[in-house]
Write an enzyme that holds these catalytic residues in place. Structure first.
Site, short mmCIF file in Angstrom:
data_model
loop_
_atom_site.label_atom_id
_atom_site.label_comp_id
_atom_site.label_asym_id
_atom_site.label_seq_id
_atom_site.Cartn_x
_atom_site.Cartn_y
_atom_site.Cartn_z
N LYS A 133 4.51 -14.90 11.95
CA LYS A 133 4.56 -16.13 11.17
C LYS A 133 4.63 -17.82 12.58
CE LYS A 133 6.69 -18.76 7.52
NZ LYS A 133 7.92 -18.09 6.27
N TRP A 134 3.78 -18.59 13.13
CA TRP A 134 4.04 -19.44 13.37
C TRP A 134 4.16 -20.33 12.61
CZ3 TRP A 134 1.69 -19.41 19.23
CH2 TRP A 134 2.08 -20.81 19.82
N MET B 60 6.28 -24.45 12.53
CA MET B 60 6.34 -25.72 13.43
C MET B 60 7.10 -26.71 12.28
SD MET B 60 4.78 -28.95 13.97
CE MET B 60 5.09 -29.59 15.74
N ASP C 146 -4.84 -26.72 8.11
CA ASP C 146 -6.14 -27.57 8.68
C ASP C 146 -7.45 -26.20 9.22
OD1 ASP C 146 -6.02 -27.24 11.84
OD2 ASP C 146 -4.11 -28.85 11.48
N ASP D 17 6.10 -24.62 1.44
CA ASP D 17 7.41 -23.95 1.45
C ASP D 17 7.78 -23.87 -0.76
OD1 ASP D 17 8.73 -23.34 3.71
OD2 ASP D 17 9.35 -25.63 3.88
N GLU E 257 11.10 -5.45 -14.27
CA GLU E 257 10.53 -6.02 -13.30
C GLU E 257 10.64 -5.44 -12.04
OE1 GLU E 257 13.18 -9.68 -13.66
OE2 GLU E 257 14.67 -9.09 -12.60
#
Ligand code: DGJ
Length: 724
Positions: A472-473, A475, A530, A544, A610
């Protein structure tokens, strides 16, 4: 697909036609883009009229009907009598700022072109048309590249500017796309938002003047997306002419649309001219990023289907494609920075029996990373937290039957890190100015090769040290104080773009060296969602915000351009960390599985009931993942309309299967009757709804399916349709 006839260029895809023509003065005019038409020269549509204050180029002599200001241009210029939005601006050695282009030549190349160091849709099939324009006074050539993805109804474009003269030419603007319309009655739809509420569609009729969205944050941003739509005023999901334009780029961009004086419209899309200045020495060239166009006369749904298919099949490369789908568990929302190996094992152990096949260790595993104030830049394991390192943790996770994934944020550095102490000059900073921190971190100058080499070396060593199949990159801030010690003062206008090229270079290296690793893009959720990133990272953490009700809107907006399978989506604990809302686990699952699907919570904290639901969810997703991720996606309702429910549907390409998902809002007494009309089915086929009696496709689409009345807030349901 591409017809060239004495300066007339016609590009056909299966359902669309695009045309341009060099007129008698060599000006390349845009003559048509829209639904497919037989052929012929469409320049008859351009009316030459004498308009006041519309200047005439010298070569027109007495002809006052010829003015750049009133004709649809294929690639607009400036300073020479076209006062609308420019695509190209050149600063010549004498200080003048203008551009003037005339047709020079063309060539056809086999296959779809690629762009070195930049993302682009892939061939191999297709053809490339290169139309060469010339600015004779500036001694500059501009090559317009056109790729035709015939089956996908996509026209791609890129632009190369070459300095053929003897002096330095400074490129002040070099857009990737200019698209002129000879009509003003269009709506513009942009996709705007903020952190935790990204990509809300905003639609408005064009009024005279310019509307521009974009980013100068160094990334494409949470605030605006490099994808826009132009459409008929009455266009909707199922009807009306619409055009989509996307930029395959992850940095500063501008999408500007002008409705000009004669009700003509121009769209210009490309790198944001603000902060951009690229000097071209004699013989040098600059390549602007790729842009792609799509058109549908049947409304947004068909447009999205075309874009989704092209993105899935010709842009992203997922090394796991075709393999059984892995459902993921990520520890971030459960632990944030506070964990050790045993806590992670606890989370993994409670997830493994639920059919979850990928464990992702998020932020906090490296350096002195106990809070967000330290550690970024030091990509070695924090032995206080993980005493046995990755060599110990990864095999333990794998022994549970799960693959292992890891979080990184390579572009960043904390001042409290070994890397920063050794190389404080590697972070962007303007000499003499104070620092600007974001989340307590600074941005590394990825325009510099030595910085990238050092960070990549550390990442490569880490990724080689264990069996890691997912990265997971992340930024987590916008760029500021952008100045590079690697470039002289007169070349500082290159830095933002070189930074993006640096990020792409790092991602390309990682893909080359670790071809089996799936990279997920992320920027504080969806701050860099993008098409440029999707070329390297086949999925991107969508937001998030994991609240299922907010996610309905975020995923809805995202779906206009980007396919479901690219949207990172997880079930998280309630009350939700962003909104405080509690949504039933069933509904959280329904929403997240119209994405990459995973969980981001400690499943050890769930009840037996659950856990049973979660087991059913993962099994259901795995069974239907192809339909969910590769089916044609229909937005059945618009969640921004605040109706009683939000619904969407995926239909398999052969139309023999469909999945319908419905999420209700808050419950009220005496609820209304609701009947949901489905879409995309074969009218002649009969479908069983959740295994019941078969109903004809036309009945389900025209007469619809009754929805139960919700009891309690945020209930949901899914129905699976199979043709008999
Ligand atoms: C922002 C991401 O979007 C989150 O999912 C998480 O990875 C945090 N960063 C970690 O710092």
């Amino acid at each position: 697909m591409i017809l060239c006839d004495k300066g007339l260029f016609t590009l056909h895809t299966k359902n669309t036609t695009y045309q341009m023509k060099a007129n008698e003065y060599g000006v390349l005019l845009h003559t048509y883009y829209g639904p497919r038409i037989s052929s012929g020269d469409l320049s008859y549509r351009i009316q030459y009229t004498d308009r006041s204050f519309a200047p005439n180029p010298e070569e027109a002599g007495e002809n006052r009907l010829f003015s750049l200001d009133v004709m649809p241009q294929e690639y607009s210029t400036c300073g020479m009598g076209d006062y609308r939005l420019p695509s190209l601006e050149l600063e010549l050695p004498n200080g003048s700022r203008s551009a003037d282009l005339r047709y020079k030549s063309f060539r056809l190349e086999d296959g779809k072109y690629a762009l070195e160091g930049l993302p682009a849709f892939r061939g191999p099939e297709g053809e490339t048309l290169v139309v060469v324009l010339e600015d004779a006074a500036a001694q500059v050539d501009v090559e317009l590249y056109y790729g035709v993805l015939e089956d996908y109804d996509i026209i791609t474009r890129a632009v190369k500017v070459l300095n053929r003269g003897g002096g330095t030419v400074r490129l002040r603007q070099a857009a990737s796309l200019c698209l002129d319309f000879q009509r003003g009655d269009l709506d513009l739809v942009t996709f705007d938002g903020k952190h935790v509420l990204e990509r809300r569609p905003n639609r408005a009729p064009l009024i005279p003047g310019v509307r521009s969205v974009g980013s100068v944050r160094g990334t494409s941003s949470h605030q605006h997306n490099p994808f826009v739509l132009l459409c008929d005023h009455d266009a909707g999901e199922d009807h009306g002419l619409c055009y989509g334009a996307m930029l395959l780029y992850s940095g500063n961009f501008e999408a500007a649309v002008e409705r000009a004086q004669f009700d003509d419209v121009r769209l210009v899309l490309g790198i944001h001219p603000h902060h951009f200045c690229w000097p071209l020495e004699p013989g040098e060239s600059f390549t602007a990023p790729e842009a792609a166009l799509c058109c549908s006369k049947q409304g947004f749904a068909v447009l999205s289907h075309r874009l989704h298919r092209a993105i899935r099949e010709r842009l992203i490369q997922n090394p796991w494609k075709g393999l059984p789908q892995r459902v993921l568990i990520n520890n971030w929302e459960a632990t944030e920075f506070t964990f050790d190996a045993e806590r992670l094992m606890q989370i993994a152990k409670s997830a493994a029996p639920m059919g979850i096949g990928l464990f992702v260790m998020d932020d906090g595993w490296f350096g002195a990373r106990d809070t967000d104030a330290a550690g970024l830049g030091d990509w070695t394991v924090n032995r206080d937290k993980l005493p046995g390192g990755l060599e110990d943790l990864v095999p333990r996770i794998k022994a549970l039957g799960m693959d292992f994934g890891i979080w990184i944020e390579p572009e960043m550095v904390n001042e409290d890190s070994k890397l920063y102490r050794a190389h404080p000059d590697w972070a962007f900073q303007i000499p003499g100015r104070t620092k600007v921190r974001g989340r307590q971190q600074l941005v590394l100058d990825f325009s510099r090769r030595e910085v990238r080499d050092a960070v990549y070396g550390a990442l490569k060593a880490m990724l080689s040290s264990a069996d890691i199949s997912y990265v997971k990159w992340d930024m987590n801030r916008s760029l500021a104080t952008v100045w590079s010690a690697g470039l002289p003062p007169q070349r500082q206008g290159e830095v933002f773009h070189r930074y993006v090229l640096g990020v792409y270079d790092m991602l390309a290296r990682m893909r080359r060296d670790f071809p089996g690793v799936l990279i997920e893009g992320c920027s504080g959720g969806g701050g860099r969602f993008d098409a440029g990133m999707l070329y390297y990272t086949p999925q991107i953490w969508c937001s998030d915000n994991t609240d299922a009700i907010d996610r309905l809107r975020i995923q809805y907006g995202t779906s206009f351009c980007y396919p479901v399978g690219t949207m990172g989506a997880h079930v998280s604990a309630v009350p939700n960390a962003q909104t405080g809302r509690s949504v039933p686990i069933e509904t959280r699952g329904v929403v997240a599985m119209s994405g990459t699907f995973g969980y981001e919570m400690d499943l050890g904290q769930t009840t037996g009931e659950e856990r049973e639901i979660i087991r059913r969810q993962t099994a259901f997703f795995k069974e239907h993942s192809r339909l969910i991720q590769e089916g044609d996606y229909y937005r059945l309702t618009d969640p921004f309309q605040n109706g009683p429910y939000t619904a969407w549907e995926q239909v398999s390409p052969d139309r023999r299967e469909a999945l319908v998902s419905v999420v209700f809002g808050t419950a009220h007494g005496a609820p209304p009757f609701s009947t949901l009309c489905l879409k995309g089915l074969d009218p002649a086929l009969r479908y069983r709804v959740n295994g019941g009696e078969p109903y004809p496709g036309d009945v389900l689409m025209e007469a619809g399916w009754p929805l139960p009345m919700p009891w309690d807030d945020y209930q949901s349901l899914q129905f699976y349709l199979a043709a008999v």
